[in-house]
Motif scaffolding. Structure first.
Motif, PDB file in Angstrom:
ATOM      1  N   ARG A   8      26.818 -24.513 -28.302  1.00  0.00           N
ATOM      2  CA  ARG A   8      25.399 -24.126 -28.337  1.00  0.00           C
ATOM      3  C   ARG A   8      25.192 -22.751 -27.682  1.00  0.00           C
ATOM      4  O   ARG A   8      24.512 -21.881 -28.222  1.00  0.00           O
ATOM      5  N   ILE A  25      17.808 -16.205 -18.474  1.00  0.00           N
ATOM      6  CA  ILE A  25      16.813 -16.935 -17.680  1.00  0.00           C
ATOM      7  C   ILE A  25      17.071 -18.433 -17.788  1.00  0.00           C
ATOM      8  O   ILE A  25      17.175 -18.973 -18.892  1.00  0.00           O
ATOM      9  N   GLY A  26      17.185 -19.092 -16.633  1.00  0.00           N
ATOM     10  CA  GLY A  26      17.599 -20.497 -16.618  1.00  0.00           C
ATOM     11  C   GLY A  26      19.113 -20.555 -16.819  1.00  0.00           C
ATOM     12  O   GLY A  26      19.636 -21.340 -17.583  1.00  0.00           O
ATOM     13  N   CYS A  27      19.805 -19.691 -16.049  1.00  0.00           N
ATOM     14  CA  CYS A  27      21.251 -19.472 -16.287  1.00  0.00           C
ATOM     15  C   CYS A  27      22.092 -20.677 -15.899  1.00  0.00           C
ATOM     16  O   CYS A  27      23.218 -20.812 -16.360  1.00  0.00           O
ATOM     17  N   ASP A  28      21.584 -21.535 -15.005  1.00  0.00           N
ATOM     18  CA  ASP A  28      22.330 -22.706 -14.528  1.00  0.00           C
ATOM     19  C   ASP A  28      23.712 -22.280 -14.018  1.00  0.00           C
ATOM     20  O   ASP A  28      23.809 -21.467 -13.114  1.00  0.00           O
ATOM     21  N   LEU A  50      15.435 -21.009 -11.629  1.00  0.00           N
ATOM     22  CA  LEU A  50      14.354 -21.480 -10.768  1.00  0.00           C
ATOM     23  C   LEU A  50      14.887 -22.143  -9.498  1.00  0.00           C
ATOM     24  O   LEU A  50      14.236 -22.138  -8.466  1.00  0.00           O
ATOM     25  N   ARG A  51      16.093 -22.702  -9.595  1.00  0.00           N
ATOM     26  CA  ARG A  51      16.608 -23.519  -8.494  1.00  0.00           C
ATOM     27  C   ARG A  51      17.808 -22.848  -7.810  1.00  0.00           C
ATOM     28  O   ARG A  51      18.640 -22.229  -8.470  1.00  0.00           O
ATOM     29  N   ALA A  76      14.427 -17.423  -9.176  1.00  0.00           N
ATOM     30  CA  ALA A  76      13.090 -16.936  -9.565  1.00  0.00           C
ATOM     31  C   ALA A  76      12.556 -17.750 -10.725  1.00  0.00           C
ATOM     32  O   ALA A  76      13.313 -18.351 -11.498  1.00  0.00           O
ATOM     33  N   ASP A  77      11.243 -17.720 -10.849  1.00  0.00           N
ATOM     34  CA  ASP A  77      10.577 -18.391 -11.960  1.00  0.00           C
ATOM     35  C   ASP A  77      10.543 -17.426 -13.152  1.00  0.00           C
ATOM     36  O   ASP A  77      10.020 -16.314 -13.045  1.00  0.00           O
ATOM     37  N   GLY A  94      18.281 -23.689 -23.487  1.00  0.00           N
ATOM     38  CA  GLY A  94      18.409 -24.999 -22.847  1.00  0.00           C
ATOM     39  C   GLY A  94      17.154 -25.483 -22.153  1.00  0.00           C
ATOM     40  O   GLY A  94      17.225 -26.400 -21.335  1.00  0.00           O
ATOM     41  N   CYS A  99       8.154 -24.462 -22.334  1.00  0.00           N
ATOM     42  CA  CYS A  99       8.557 -23.757 -21.103  1.00  0.00           C
ATOM     43  C   CYS A  99       8.958 -22.315 -21.447  1.00  0.00           C
ATOM     44  O   CYS A  99       8.565 -21.364 -20.754  1.00  0.00           O
TER      45      CYS A  99
HETATM   46  C1  LIG Z   1      19.187 -27.525 -19.007  1.00  0.00           C
HETATM   47  S1  LIG Z   1      19.500 -26.125 -18.060  1.00  0.00           S
HETATM   48  C2  LIG Z   1      20.117 -24.991 -19.285  1.00  0.00           C
HETATM   49  C3  LIG Z   1      21.103 -24.036 -18.722  1.00  0.00           C
HETATM   50  C4  LIG Z   1      21.690 -23.044 -19.690  1.00  0.00           C
HETATM   51  N1  LIG Z   1      20.740 -21.967 -19.983  1.00  0.00           N
HETATM   52  C5  LIG Z   1      22.097 -23.736 -20.965  1.00  0.00           C
HETATM   53  O1  LIG Z   1      21.439 -23.539 -21.985  1.00  0.00           O
HETATM   54  O2  LIG Z   1      23.078 -24.498 -20.924  1.00  0.00           O
HETATM   55  C6  LIG Z   1      17.913 -25.457 -17.745  1.00  0.00           C
HETATM   56  C7  LIG Z   1      17.929 -24.513 -16.546  1.00  0.00           C
HETATM   57  O3  LIG Z   1      16.723 -23.778 -16.561  1.00  0.00           O
HETATM   58  C8  LIG Z   1      16.242 -23.711 -15.236  1.00  0.00           C
HETATM   59  N2  LIG Z   1      14.798 -23.471 -15.352  1.00  0.00           N
HETATM   60  C9  LIG Z   1      13.836 -24.340 -15.740  1.00  0.00           C
HETATM   61  N3  LIG Z   1      12.635 -23.729 -15.735  1.00  0.00           N
HETATM   62  C10 LIG Z   1      12.839 -22.450 -15.340  1.00  0.00           C
HETATM   63  C11 LIG Z   1      11.991 -21.330 -15.112  1.00  0.00           C
HETATM   64  N4  LIG Z   1      10.672 -21.401 -15.284  1.00  0.00           N
HETATM   65  N5  LIG Z   1      12.557 -20.168 -14.706  1.00  0.00           N
HETATM   66  C12 LIG Z   1      13.895 -20.082 -14.492  1.00  0.00           C
HETATM   67  N6  LIG Z   1      14.736 -21.123 -14.686  1.00  0.00           N
HETATM   68  C13 LIG Z   1      14.217 -22.278 -15.105  1.00  0.00           C
HETATM   69  C14 LIG Z   1      16.630 -25.023 -14.601  1.00  0.00           C
HETATM   70  O4  LIG Z   1      16.681 -24.941 -13.198  1.00  0.00           O
HETATM   71  C15 LIG Z   1      18.012 -25.261 -15.239  1.00  0.00           C
HETATM   72  O5  LIG Z   1      19.057 -24.741 -14.456  1.00  0.00           O
END
Ligand SMILES: C[S@@+](CC[C@H](N)C(=O)[O-])C[C@H]1O[C@@H](n2cnc3c(N)ncnc32)[C@H](O)[C@@H]1O
Length: 235
Positions: A8, A25-28, A50-51, A76-77, A94, A99
């Motif tokens: 994916r 963004i939302g790099c996990d 975010l976390r 960061a958000d 992801g 969102c």
């Molecule tokens: C399911 S993971 C997906 C990680 C990776 N991008 C992927 O597709 O495998 C979603 C990630 O997005 C982060 N996340 C959720 N809302 C967010 C926001 N508003 N800003 C930044 N990160 C966010 C979560 O903390 C989580 O680590």
């Protein structure tokens, strides 16, 4: 050492132009950014989550794979930690489609054709496409990918020349319809089954539902698209 990136995310990575400056963004775990650098696609990557916990993991992984000199990390958000002049590509993968739409809405600077958006919603893809169309973003391409028994799609979009999409197009865009993937019949089945269940459920409940006509129109359009698709030759 192989970067443990899933199909994916590879599908997202394949949409990135060589020499790009990327915000993930939302790099996990950070594997997407690490892969883009290791494969000579991105010049550098701003990885944001975010976390705190996933971000620490991304930093560790980046050190492990030797990409930390070309990656920058933020808790960061959304895009709040990203300076517009430092990137040309924004990836949001992801997360739910609503969102992702919210993240774009909070960063009005992405409304500029110089930014390439690579979006991979896990849910509510119709809401994300509706948002993109209403806001004037155009969808340049969509791709389907199968990963772990699930079907996903990626959207490559850019601000400009967009138009509001019909309910059916919000579920299956023209760009996805023309992607040429052998996974399209399975995608049609999934969306048509889900919409049929939704419409039947609302009708059975006999209660007023403000979105019934939206779902009915989407289903009708999808069935017509499927009919046209089935009557066309596919390689
Ligand atoms: C399911 S993971 C997906 C990680 C990776 N991008 C992927 O597709 O495998 C979603 C990630 O997005 C982060 N996340 C959720 N809302 C967010 C926001 N508003 N800003 C930044 N990160 C966010 C979560 O903390 C989580 O680590």
């Amino acid at each position: 050492m192989r970067i443990p990136i899933c199909e994916r995310l590879l599908c997202c990575a394949e949409q990135v132009r060589k020499g790009s400056r990327v915000a993930d963004i939302g790099c996990d775990h950070g594997y997407l950014g690490i892969w883009l650098i290791k494969n000579g696609i991105a010049d550098y990557v701003i990885a944001s989550d975010l976390r705190e916990q996933p971000l620490q993991k991304a930093i560790e992984n980046s050190r492990l794979f030797g990409t930390d000199d070309r990656m920058e990390f933020h808790v960061a958000d959304g895009l709040t930690a990203v300076s517009p002049e430092r990137v040309d590509t924004v990836i949001c993968a992801g997360m739910g489609g609503d969102c992702i739409a919210h993240i774009l809405e909070e960063a009005p600077w992405v409304k500029d054709p110089k930014y390439t958006l690579i979006l991979q919603p896990q849910t509510s893809g119709n809401d994300l496409r509706r948002y993109l169309g209403e806001q004037g973003y155009s969808i340049e391409a969509e791709h389907l990918v199968q990963d772990g028994g699930f079907l996903y799609f990626t959207i490559k979009a850019r601000y400009g020349e967009g138009r509001p999409l019909s309910p059916g197009e919000q579920y299956l865009s023209k760009q996805l319809l023309s992607c040429g993937s052998e996974l399209l019949p399975a995608y049609f089945d999934r969306v048509i089954n889900a919409l049929t269940k939704t419409v039947e459920g609302i009708r059975r409940s006999k209660k007023e539902h403000e979105k019934l006509s939206y779902y009915e129109t989407a289903l009708h359009e999808l069935l017509e698209m499927r009919d046209g698709y089935d009557r066309t030759e596919h390689p």
